[in-house]
Design an enzyme around this catalytic site. Structure first.
Site, PDB file in Angstrom:
ATOM      1  N   LYS A 242       0.853  -1.184   0.000  1.00  0.00           N
ATOM      2  CA  LYS A 242       0.000   0.000   0.000  1.00  0.00           C
ATOM      3  C   LYS A 242       0.891   1.236   0.000  1.00  0.00           C
ATOM      4  O   LYS A 242       1.303   1.747   1.042  1.00  0.00           O
ATOM      5  CB  LYS A 242      -0.922  -0.009   1.228  1.00  0.00           C
ATOM      6  N   SER A 445      -8.933  -0.738  -4.727  1.00  0.00           N
ATOM      7  CA  SER A 445      -9.078  -0.295  -3.342  1.00  0.00           C
ATOM      8  C   SER A 445     -10.564  -0.072  -3.023  1.00  0.00           C
ATOM      9  O   SER A 445     -11.332  -1.020  -3.038  1.00  0.00           O
ATOM     10  CB  SER A 445      -8.240   0.966  -3.117  1.00  0.00           C
TER      11      SER A 445
END
Length: 656
Positions: A242, A445
């Site tokens: 991430k 996401s």
């Protein structure tokens, strides 16, 4: 299959306005009586009365004059709108002209109708709807009036390879029907050339260039600059890949970020080069050779880029504008007036196509979810949790919508807003309405969080998806303030009192609280993906960690069900819903009567009748729009309105 705009909401009839009874226009209307105690004031002199009377008359005249001017302007606007909405009938034979401008999008960004009306230029030219182009090509394929297609991509700025492939599929079907496509441009950028490669023939100006350079992902990194400014970024994340916050925490790309970004960007480049080589019948590796050895190739043609493109079979014809126009008129015919070829643009063509009545009331609804996911009501071009819920409830209340496709083109955003939308999709599915997701350029996401609620998830091979990870972040400025002699001190009733202030450092305890929240949201994300995909949490965790995948790879690892374009998804869900005949309706927020009126005027080009000075005055009020690239980071901060400050965010939607 035809996309069309849903009918606009009817305008409410004007209501009569009740007027209060007028009072006598005389300050002395109250009569004095002998016992009232009231003594009338003396009347003003006739001279003063003439002065004030003259001033009043001047004000009245000015008011009436302005009212008449405004009335005349409105009248002219209405006349222009009416006349502008009456297109001439199309010829019996013509070429369909495809000229995309700006960025390819699934949904246009909201533009205030008044700004649209008063703008000196057409702001809608900054974006082109993919669905409009695809719909026009699909109809032209069967339309006997359309003899060929002329593709003019010279004003296209980009939009992503997935959107280009979606248009490309329609172009290939058009060619399969035996109709010719010619692409024409003075120069071709990388995206413009990819679209042009679907044509039978490509024409280039004799001084033009085919500019192919490859895909790259390069970013600015701010850690040293932030250190010098005294800005402390507090970052919390779950998922080792991430990397959304890396530019604020480092001065270079991490190994993990380099690993997974290299994977997807090379896969997209392989798709780009492979398709061009297939379409242009070039040997494998030709495009990479053209790019990597461009300096040597240019030396052999003495710097003549157009000649090089012709020798490398990237184009079929080079010439002056006059020569290329002559070639087009030979194929498509010449207009009665001027030297242009006989062509019809897609806006005019779609207006003609959409006049035809449809034989059934059954509909497949399409909701476009494009942009960052944000809490609350948001305009088109962003995905607001409340806005999206309203659209889903419109579908619920429309008994003619038998199935729904949600087109997602989003790199994510607020975790809370994503969950609000996901739960509403589940509630709609409980009403026995089948729901499929069609992924556009990016559905990662938070975009993937929303997608998990669908019955089936479709992606394109080049879609960017996954990025199942969570982060939280905010800055503190205590060091910046110290540099100028500003300090913060005080008292609080608990250890956490005042810890989330920008002018105080974040305590370890507060940092642990935020990290626990981020970890909890990540576990929730993993759980809902595992439940939706019918896999174990441990298996999902292995492919999560914020890792970005292409649509091809996502299908291999079980994150999506099928590969295909939006058209493919609509066809599949209609079959599953057993709809033999249906129309496709884009579900949109109903316009208010004011918005509808102003937009209809703008579409009729009524703004052309306004005085130039007035148009320029209003245009000058939006001068800050020119600063939008500089102000984008501030806009991103403004959009970060998650109640807990926790985000499932990945990439911008416009990527290779």
């Amino acid at each position: 299959m035809n996309y069309y705009e849903p009918p606009s909401a009817p305008q409410a009839a004007p209501q009569p306005v009740a007027q209060a009874p007028q009072q006598p226009n005389n300050q002395y209307h109250q009569q004095a009586t002998g016992n009232s105690g009231y003594t009338p004031r003396p009347k003003p002199s006739s001279r003063l009365r003439r002065i004030f009377g003259g001033m009043g008359a001047a004000v009245t005249t000015l008011r009436n004059t302005l009212a008449n001017i405004i009335f005349l302007l409105i009248l002219l606007l209405i006349i222009a709108a009416i006349s502008g909405n009456t297109p001439e009938p199309l010829d019996d034979k013509f070429a369909l002209r495809i000229e995309p401008t700006g960025i390819l999008v699934d949904q246009r960004s909201y533009i205030d109708p008044a700004s649209l009306l008063l703008s000196d230029e057409n702001p809608q030219e900054n974006e082109t709807l993919v669905s409009d182009i695809v719909t026009a090509i699909n109809n032209a394929e069967k339309d006997k009036r359309v003899t060929m297609l002329v593709l003019e991509p010279g004003r296209l700025l980009g939009g992503g390879i997935s959107k280009l492939n979606e248009i490309g599929q329609a172009l290939e079907q058009f060619k399969a029907a035996g109709k010719k496509i010619i692409a024409v441009s003075d120069n071709y950028s990388q995206d413009q050339y990819y679209l042009a490669s679907f044509a039978d023939e490509i024409y280039l100006h004799e001084m033009g260039l085919v500019e192919i350079t490859g895909y790259g992902r390069y970013m600015n990194y701010y850690k040293s600059a932030l250190d010098k400014l005294g800005v402390t970024i507090h970052a919390f994340r779950s998922g080792k890949y991430k990397d959304y916050l890396e530019p604020y925490l480092r001065d270079d790309m991490s190994d993990e970020s380099r690993e997974h970004n290299s994977q997807w960007i090379n896969e997209l480049w392989s798709n780009y080069t492979g398709n061009i080589e297939r379409l242009r019948r070039l040997p494998p590796g030709s495009i990479n050779d053209y790019v990597n050895n461009l300096d040597a190739h240019m030396a052999l043609t003495e710097g003549d880029s157009a000649k090089l493109a012709l020798e490398k079979s990237l184009v079929d014809k080079i010439g002056s504008r006059q020569e290329i126009m002559q070639a087009l008129t030979q194929h498509a015919g010449k207009r009665k007036k001027g030297d242009d070829y006989k062509g019809v643009d897609i806006n005019r063509y779609l207006a003609d196509v959409r006049k035809q009545p449809f034989p059934t009331d059954d509909k497949v609804g399409v909701i476009v979810a494009s942009g960052s996911i944000v809490d609350g009501n948001q305009p088109d071009g962003s995905i607001g949790s409340d806005s999206m819920v309203k659209l889903l409830r419109q579908v619920r209340d429309d008994k003619n919508i038998k199935a729904l496709v949600i087109r997602i083109d989003s790199g994510g955003g607020s975790a809370f807003a994503s969950e609000i939308i996901r739960s509403e999709i589940i509630a709609l599915r409980d009403k026995n309405i089948p729901i499929y997701v069609s992924m556009g350029t990016v559905a990662a996401s938070g975009g993937y969080w929303i997608a998990t609620a669908a019955d089936k998830i479709w992606a394109q091979p080049t879609t960017i998806t996954g990025s199942i990870g969570v982060f939280g972040a905010f800055p503190t400025l205590e060091k910046s303030l110290e540099k100028i002699g500003v300090y913060t001190d005080g008292v609080g009733t608990t250890e956490l009192a005042g810890t989330m202030r920008l002018d105080r450092p974040l305590s370890d305890k507060a940092g642990k609280v935020v990290q626990h929240s981020v970890d909890h949201i990540y576990e929730r994300f993993i759980a809902l993906v595992a439940d939706a995909r019918k896999q174990e949490k441990t298996a999902i965790n292995e492919i999560a960690q914020g890792h970005v995948w292409t649509g091809n790879k996502a299908k291999e690892i079980g994150l999506v069900d099928e590969l295909g374009t939006l058209k493919d998804v609509i066809h599949a869900i209609a079959q599953d819903a057993q709809l033999d005949s249906y129309k496709v309706e884009v579900v949109q927020r109903p316009l208010s009567p004011k918005e509808e009126f102003l937009r209809s005027l703008a579409q009729g080009q009524a703004g052309a009748l306004l005085p130039k000075s007035l148009v320029n005055h209003f245009a000058s009020l939006s001068i800050l729009n020119d600063l939008s690239p500089v102000l984008k980071p501030l806009q991103d901060l403004k959009n970060m309105n998650d109640p807990q400050g926790i985000y499932v965010q990945c990439l911008d939607c416009v990527i290779p």
